[in-house]
Design a protein around this motif. Sequence first.
Motif, PDB file in Angstrom:
ATOM      1  N   TYR A 211       0.842  -1.201   0.000  1.00 37.99           N
ATOM      2  CA  TYR A 211       0.000   0.000   0.000  1.00 37.99           C
ATOM      3  C   TYR A 211       0.877   1.251   0.000  1.00 37.99           C
ATOM      4  O   TYR A 211       0.777   2.094   0.889  1.00 37.99           O
ATOM      5  CB  TYR A 211      -0.916   0.010   1.234  1.00 37.99           C
ATOM      6  CG  TYR A 211      -1.675  -1.273   1.430  1.00 37.99           C
ATOM      7  CD1 TYR A 211      -2.760  -1.594   0.614  1.00 37.99           C
ATOM      8  CD2 TYR A 211      -1.311  -2.179   2.420  1.00 37.99           C
ATOM      9  CE1 TYR A 211      -3.453  -2.774   0.782  1.00 37.99           C
ATOM     10  CE2 TYR A 211      -1.999  -3.360   2.599  1.00 37.99           C
ATOM     11  CZ  TYR A 211      -3.062  -3.656   1.771  1.00 37.99           C
ATOM     12  OH  TYR A 211      -3.748  -4.824   1.934  1.00 37.99           O
ATOM     13  N   HIS A 212       1.759   1.359  -0.975  1.00 38.64           N
ATOM     14  CA  HIS A 212       2.662   2.500  -1.025  1.00 38.64           C
ATOM     15  C   HIS A 212       1.954   3.728  -1.596  1.00 38.64           C
ATOM     16  O   HIS A 212       0.921   3.633  -2.267  1.00 38.64           O
ATOM     17  CB  HIS A 212       3.904   2.171  -1.864  1.00 38.64           C
ATOM     18  CG  HIS A 212       3.596   1.940  -3.314  1.00 38.64           C
ATOM     19  ND1 HIS A 212       3.596   2.950  -4.241  1.00 38.64           N
ATOM     20  CD2 HIS A 212       3.266   0.814  -3.989  1.00 38.64           C
ATOM     21  CE1 HIS A 212       3.289   2.464  -5.425  1.00 38.64           C
ATOM     22  NE2 HIS A 212       3.077   1.168  -5.299  1.00 38.64           N
ATOM     23  N   ILE A 213       2.513   4.905  -1.338  1.00 37.32           N
ATOM     24  CA  ILE A 213       1.964   6.148  -1.858  1.00 37.32           C
ATOM     25  C   ILE A 213       2.209   6.192  -3.366  1.00 37.32           C
ATOM     26  O   ILE A 213       3.355   6.125  -3.820  1.00 37.32           O
ATOM     27  CB  ILE A 213       2.613   7.357  -1.168  1.00 37.32           C
ATOM     28  CG1 ILE A 213       2.293   7.335   0.325  1.00 37.32           C
ATOM     29  CG2 ILE A 213       2.130   8.670  -1.787  1.00 37.32           C
ATOM     30  CD1 ILE A 213       2.990   8.408   1.127  1.00 37.32           C
ATOM     31  N   ALA A 214       1.141   6.314  -4.141  1.00 35.70           N
ATOM     32  CA  ALA A 214       1.240   6.226  -5.600  1.00 35.70           C
ATOM     33  C   ALA A 214       1.205   7.580  -6.284  1.00 35.70           C
ATOM     34  O   ALA A 214       1.141   7.650  -7.506  1.00 35.70           O
ATOM     35  CB  ALA A 214       0.126   5.337  -6.145  1.00 35.70           C
ATOM     36  N   SER A 236       5.138   2.237  12.535  1.00 34.37           N
ATOM     37  CA  SER A 236       4.061   2.464  13.511  1.00 34.37           C
ATOM     38  C   SER A 236       3.113   1.271  13.559  1.00 34.37           C
ATOM     39  O   SER A 236       2.640   0.880  14.637  1.00 34.37           O
ATOM     40  CB  SER A 236       3.285   3.731  13.148  1.00 34.37           C
ATOM     41  OG  SER A 236       4.136   4.856  13.100  1.00 34.37           O
ATOM     42  N   TRP A 237       2.836   0.709  12.408  1.00 36.47           N
ATOM     43  CA  TRP A 237       1.952  -0.462  12.338  1.00 36.47           C
ATOM     44  C   TRP A 237       2.551  -1.648  13.090  1.00 36.47           C
ATOM     45  O   TRP A 237       1.858  -2.352  13.837  1.00 36.47           O
ATOM     46  CB  TRP A 237       1.703  -0.806  10.868  1.00 36.47           C
ATOM     47  CG  TRP A 237       1.019  -2.109  10.633  1.00 36.47           C
ATOM     48  CD1 TRP A 237      -0.216  -2.484  11.063  1.00 36.47           C
ATOM     49  CD2 TRP A 237       1.535  -3.227   9.896  1.00 36.47           C
ATOM     50  NE1 TRP A 237      -0.510  -3.760  10.628  1.00 36.47           N
ATOM     51  CE2 TRP A 237       0.550  -4.229   9.906  1.00 36.47           C
ATOM     52  CE3 TRP A 237       2.729  -3.452   9.206  1.00 36.47           C
ATOM     53  CZ2 TRP A 237       0.729  -5.451   9.275  1.00 36.47           C
ATOM     54  CZ3 TRP A 237       2.908  -4.670   8.569  1.00 36.47           C
ATOM     55  CH2 TRP A 237       1.919  -5.654   8.612  1.00 36.47           C
ATOM     56  N   GLN A 250      -2.379  -4.095   7.728  1.00 34.73           N
ATOM     57  CA  GLN A 250      -1.779  -2.807   7.394  1.00 34.73           C
ATOM     58  C   GLN A 250      -2.797  -1.893   6.716  1.00 34.73           C
ATOM     59  O   GLN A 250      -2.785  -0.667   6.931  1.00 34.73           O
ATOM     60  CB  GLN A 250      -0.566  -3.021   6.488  1.00 34.73           C
ATOM     61  CG  GLN A 250       0.247  -1.766   6.251  1.00 34.73           C
ATOM     62  CD  GLN A 250       1.480  -1.997   5.401  1.00 34.73           C
ATOM     63  OE1 GLN A 250       2.256  -1.083   5.177  1.00 34.73           O
ATOM     64  NE2 GLN A 250       1.666  -3.209   4.907  1.00 34.73           N
ATOM     65  N   LEU A 251      -3.694  -2.475   5.923  1.00 36.01           N
ATOM     66  CA  LEU A 251      -4.720  -1.679   5.258  1.00 36.01           C
ATOM     67  C   LEU A 251      -5.660  -1.041   6.275  1.00 36.01           C
ATOM     68  O   LEU A 251      -5.995   0.140   6.174  1.00 36.01           O
ATOM     69  CB  LEU A 251      -5.497  -2.551   4.275  1.00 36.01           C
ATOM     70  CG  LEU A 251      -6.638  -1.858   3.528  1.00 36.01           C
ATOM     71  CD1 LEU A 251      -6.113  -0.678   2.713  1.00 36.01           C
ATOM     72  CD2 LEU A 251      -7.368  -2.852   2.627  1.00 36.01           C
ATOM     73  N   ASP A 256      -7.488   3.677   9.366  1.00 34.97           N
ATOM     74  CA  ASP A 256      -7.756   4.358  10.631  1.00 34.97           C
ATOM     75  C   ASP A 256      -7.009   5.686  10.703  1.00 34.97           C
ATOM     76  O   ASP A 256      -7.546   6.695  11.192  1.00 34.97           O
ATOM     77  CB  ASP A 256      -7.349   3.472  11.805  1.00 34.97           C
ATOM     78  CG  ASP A 256      -8.292   2.291  11.983  1.00 34.97           C
ATOM     79  OD1 ASP A 256      -9.396   2.333  11.402  1.00 34.97           O
ATOM     80  OD2 ASP A 256      -7.931   1.340  12.687  1.00 34.97           O
ATOM     81  N   ILE A 257      -5.764   5.713  10.238  1.00 31.17           N
ATOM     82  CA  ILE A 257      -4.989   6.957  10.243  1.00 31.17           C
ATOM     83  C   ILE A 257      -5.667   8.010   9.362  1.00 31.17           C
ATOM     84  O   ILE A 257      -5.827   9.170   9.762  1.00 31.17           O
ATOM     85  CB  ILE A 257      -3.550   6.697   9.762  1.00 31.17           C
ATOM     86  CG1 ILE A 257      -2.799   5.839  10.774  1.00 31.17           C
ATOM     87  CG2 ILE A 257      -2.808   8.013   9.546  1.00 31.17           C
ATOM     88  CD1 ILE A 257      -1.402   5.462  10.336  1.00 31.17           C
ATOM     89  N   ALA A 258      -6.067   7.600   8.168  1.00 35.88           N
ATOM     90  CA  ALA A 258      -6.728   8.538   7.263  1.00 35.88           C
ATOM     91  C   ALA A 258      -8.038   9.044   7.851  1.00 35.88           C
ATOM     92  O   ALA A 258      -8.370  10.232   7.750  1.00 35.88           O
ATOM     93  CB  ALA A 258      -6.975   7.860   5.914  1.00 35.88           C
ATOM     94  N   THR A 259      -8.786   8.149   8.494  1.00 38.41           N
ATOM     95  CA  THR A 259     -10.067   8.534   9.086  1.00 38.41           C
ATOM     96  C   THR A 259      -9.881   9.569  10.187  1.00 38.41           C
ATOM     97  O   THR A 259     -10.614  10.561  10.272  1.00 38.41           O
ATOM     98  CB  THR A 259     -10.786   7.298   9.654  1.00 38.41           C
ATOM     99  OG1 THR A 259     -10.984   6.338   8.612  1.00 38.41           O
ATOM    100  CG2 THR A 259     -12.135   7.682  10.254  1.00 38.41           C
TER     101      THR A 259
END
Length: 341
Positions: A211-214, A236-237, A250-251, A256-259
């Motif tokens: 799930y890398h930043i694309a 952190s995960w 991890q997803l 949760d972080i984004a939320t």
Amino acid sequence: MTNYMVKYYGHHGCNQFIRGKPVRFSYKIWSLNTKDGYLVNYEPYQGKVRKGKAIYEQLFGKSASPLLVLLDEIPEVNRKICYNFYMNNLFTGVSLFSFLKYCGYHAIGTIRENRLPKECILENKKLFSKKDWGYFETAIEKSDGLLYVQWLDNSVVTMISSSCGAQEVGQVKIFSQLKKRNIMIPRPKLVAKSSTYMGGTDQMDQNLACYHIAIRSKKWYWCLFTWMLDVAIQNSWILYNQARNQTISQLDFKTDIATVYLQRHQALPKGAGSPSASRACSNSCISGSIRLDKTDHLVQHTEGKKKERCAHKDCKPIVRTMCSKCNVGLCIDCFIPFHVK
């Protein structure tokens, strides 16, 4: 300890081309990882080690010098811990292992044939490869107490260790092309430990690739910046799962972080309407893993004692109290029900 490749196809002085690698054009990063992929320390390759010491390159070579630079950055209080280091043959050398042993560290790694000391009595690889699978030989350097092990798998594996002996021998299953079936062959404990603990950087690579930043950019530093963000979240995960003694994907962790960030820093719409229409006032606006974790949820005044609507479902009062962790308004009566299913 190994090197990690961050993909970059642009033009830059630090960009590397390594033939035979899955990512041939990339930034090379020296990385120090734990078994589960946690990144302890790293240093981008810049041709010359900016923070390095010239004496390290003179005594141990340019490949081993970055490892010692990373070890020098370990906090003083932690240097008394007897760490175990596992590395590939790019870093491994007799002088390096002697120095690590002198510093109180243990080390295991594969070693190239041309780096073996002359007094090492291991058999030549061409002759050794004619032995039966699982056959191994050992040699000990008496001056430093280093152990050398040569073991025959699909190819000849030569290893060096400053901590682990070769007396304990286990069994490993491999596929025999000759017999067309799986067979069990002997394997020294030294080789087994290396196989178990050596893949920390590969594990990190696998975690980051999921799930890398694309988001793409033509700036030379962008891929390094997004890589550091991905690594910070991955670390952190790992710590989150270890601290809670449970496993969350991890997803889900990234969700949760984004939320949380979207909820805390959302731009509230302006205009007429009731407060409930301009802000979500239900249990769903806070992630369940945060709202129900029963950790560090404290009552406090809202910022500037401003009025906020209670976030508990079907509760309408305007309050000046909130949860310090969920960062939503809550009245005293709804505080406990809000944090319980």
